[in-house]
Design an enzyme around this catalytic site. Sequence first.
Site, mmCIF file in Angstrom:
data_model
loop_
_atom_site.group_PDB
_atom_site.id
_atom_site.type_symbol
_atom_site.label_atom_id
_atom_site.label_comp_id
_atom_site.label_asym_id
_atom_site.label_seq_id
_atom_site.Cartn_x
_atom_site.Cartn_y
_atom_site.Cartn_z
ATOM 1 N N GLY A 1 0.818 -1.199 0.000
ATOM 2 C CA GLY A 1 0.000 0.000 0.000
ATOM 3 C C GLY A 1 0.856 1.255 0.000
ATOM 4 C CB SER A 2 -0.010 4.686 0.995
ATOM 5 O OG SER A 2 -1.124 4.762 0.130
#
Length: 676
Positions: free
Chosen positions: A313-314
């Site tokens: 993810g981020s």
Amino acid sequence: MPAPGNHPPDREPGSAPARPTGAPREAGVPRLETVRVTAPDLQRRAALERTRSRLVLASIGFGILFTAVIGKLADATILQPLAPHRTERPIADLVEAPKNKDASLPLGRAMITDRNGEILAISLPTAALYANPREMIDPVETAHKLKAALPRLDEAEAAERLAGEKQFVYLARQITPREELAINALGIPGVYFEPSEKRRFPMGRTAAQVLGGVDVDGHGVAGVERAFEQRLSTDHDPLKLSLDVRVQAVVRDELAKAKDEFGAIGACGIVMDVHTGEVLAMVSLPDYDANNVGSTAADDRFNRAVTGMYEPGSTFKLQTAAMALDGGIANLWNEYDASRPIHIGRFTITDFEGKHRWLYLPEVLAYSSNLGAAHIAQSVGAERQRSWLRSMGMFGRVGIELPEAGQPLIPAAANWKEVVTLTVGFGHGIAVSPLHVVRGTAAIANGGVLLKPTILAQPPGAPPPEGTRIMQPGTSDTMRKLMRLVVTDGFGKSAEVPGYYPGGKTGTAEKVGGRGGYRKHANVAAFMSVFPMNAPRYAVYMMLDEPHATAATHGYATAGWVAAPAAGRVIARVGPMLGLLPDLEHEPEIKQALYIPLQPARPAAASRPIASASPAKPGPATSPAAPTAQALPASLGAAPPAPARSPARDLRHETLLLPPRPSEPAQTGGPRVAAR
């Protein structure tokens, strides 16, 4: 007649003369007695005399002996007490196997301790019960007697084994000394004892997946016990791990609270020294009691920190920004189009609660923009992206000394098309372990040196481990400021700890479904942090697997709401344990040194590179020779400059003036790549 007063020689003195009844005294005559003594009587009397003499001599001898013993005891215990034959030693020394022990005697498995000497695993002496069936008289009766002394024994199975034709059968293992005495008292022929040992884990669930466990024969079956099987069996010095049980306990406690609060199916936490690669804590929930590894469910033994492969993810946006800055492809003042979705093929890339405008590079990280990260990745290109991630160790096993360390899931080079480049830029389309993320982030924060994570404690005074430089120190300095910005002005505000100046990045990734798609509302929420950012020492990673929103999180289950607060609590608790106290005295100077604006001013002589996958916003053309991040003017880290596009509108100052927005999403997890 004899003279008066004299007695005849054959009469005893005082004997009365014999006379008839009623006759006068003068009529009495002397009484005569005849005694006959035979030769046997004389011999018997002589033997009794000799025996009596011998008994007297024996009594005298025993009296002298007991007197000597009493005197010696009095001298040794009262008059001149002896010194102890050895000095007292700690328990670790008492259980350590002797160095010069006879080779024919069994040696115990070495202890495992944490970095401070706390015992994590130890072998205790026990015995194994075995028998020779050919020496058995009545196997059934023998099994019945053994059952009385050893209640856990299976009587029917024991009787069957004792009735066999073998010369050796095991009946029970790990017999306690009390049980051994009880069985010995039965006096059963053909029953014997064999010295053995029992592996014990005094901390129970603490670091269970790291330690692993042993089988019934005392051989390692997982974790450190398996990885160092030969070392533990041959070298009997304690094996010292890099773990700190205090830090381990704190991470587990905070993870368990967060897991229960948000109803997650699992959780993972890691604390690592960014300068040595030593792992101080590694927690995976659910866990198990290492003493009962044989009866533990497979899901409890699963180590999410090194075995689980998740889309990061981020948290991966740190890698995207670092590769662009270090390669001179991007500058802090570059802007990226986050005003509209990116349509590529049948996919659409959007932001979760996006700003719907152009964003400066610091804003891309602070607001965790998928669109901005995708544009940055596109400007880097597929080849340089793959090369960077490979140099960061993302394409292979993480290298820690645990057999459970898994292989990342990486798209093949032939399949690394434009859509993969864009999605990997914000942490989708690639799956790595949490320790991969920690290792890569540590390299970004420690000055640009990639280190091999280790579970072994470094010897005191040992030189720093050698690493591989993968970025310029100036890039690392800039990235530290950007990571700090995520906590002060971005979606990681809930991880703030006064005096520790943490920096980090939120990351919420949807989990892959059974048919290759993504499962809606099934996220992995993680917060990757390093503290203190002015002088990085430790990386802290906290992850929840499939957390659920609560009323307190305003319906969000993203990393900023569920994982970042737990990371902040860990930092606050373990900082003092690790010798780091909050520094509030120099807070203004530290904040000034770490300051970076959300919208940095672009120097007049600098040109703006093309930074969009969609039609470029009108502006100067891209210059390949644009100055790199480490060539930025010193003013970028000093006073807040005016924004480039709109001097009258500085969003950073607006953020400071506005009250906190509790409904602000803490991460960009949501739908990242969705079918049209």
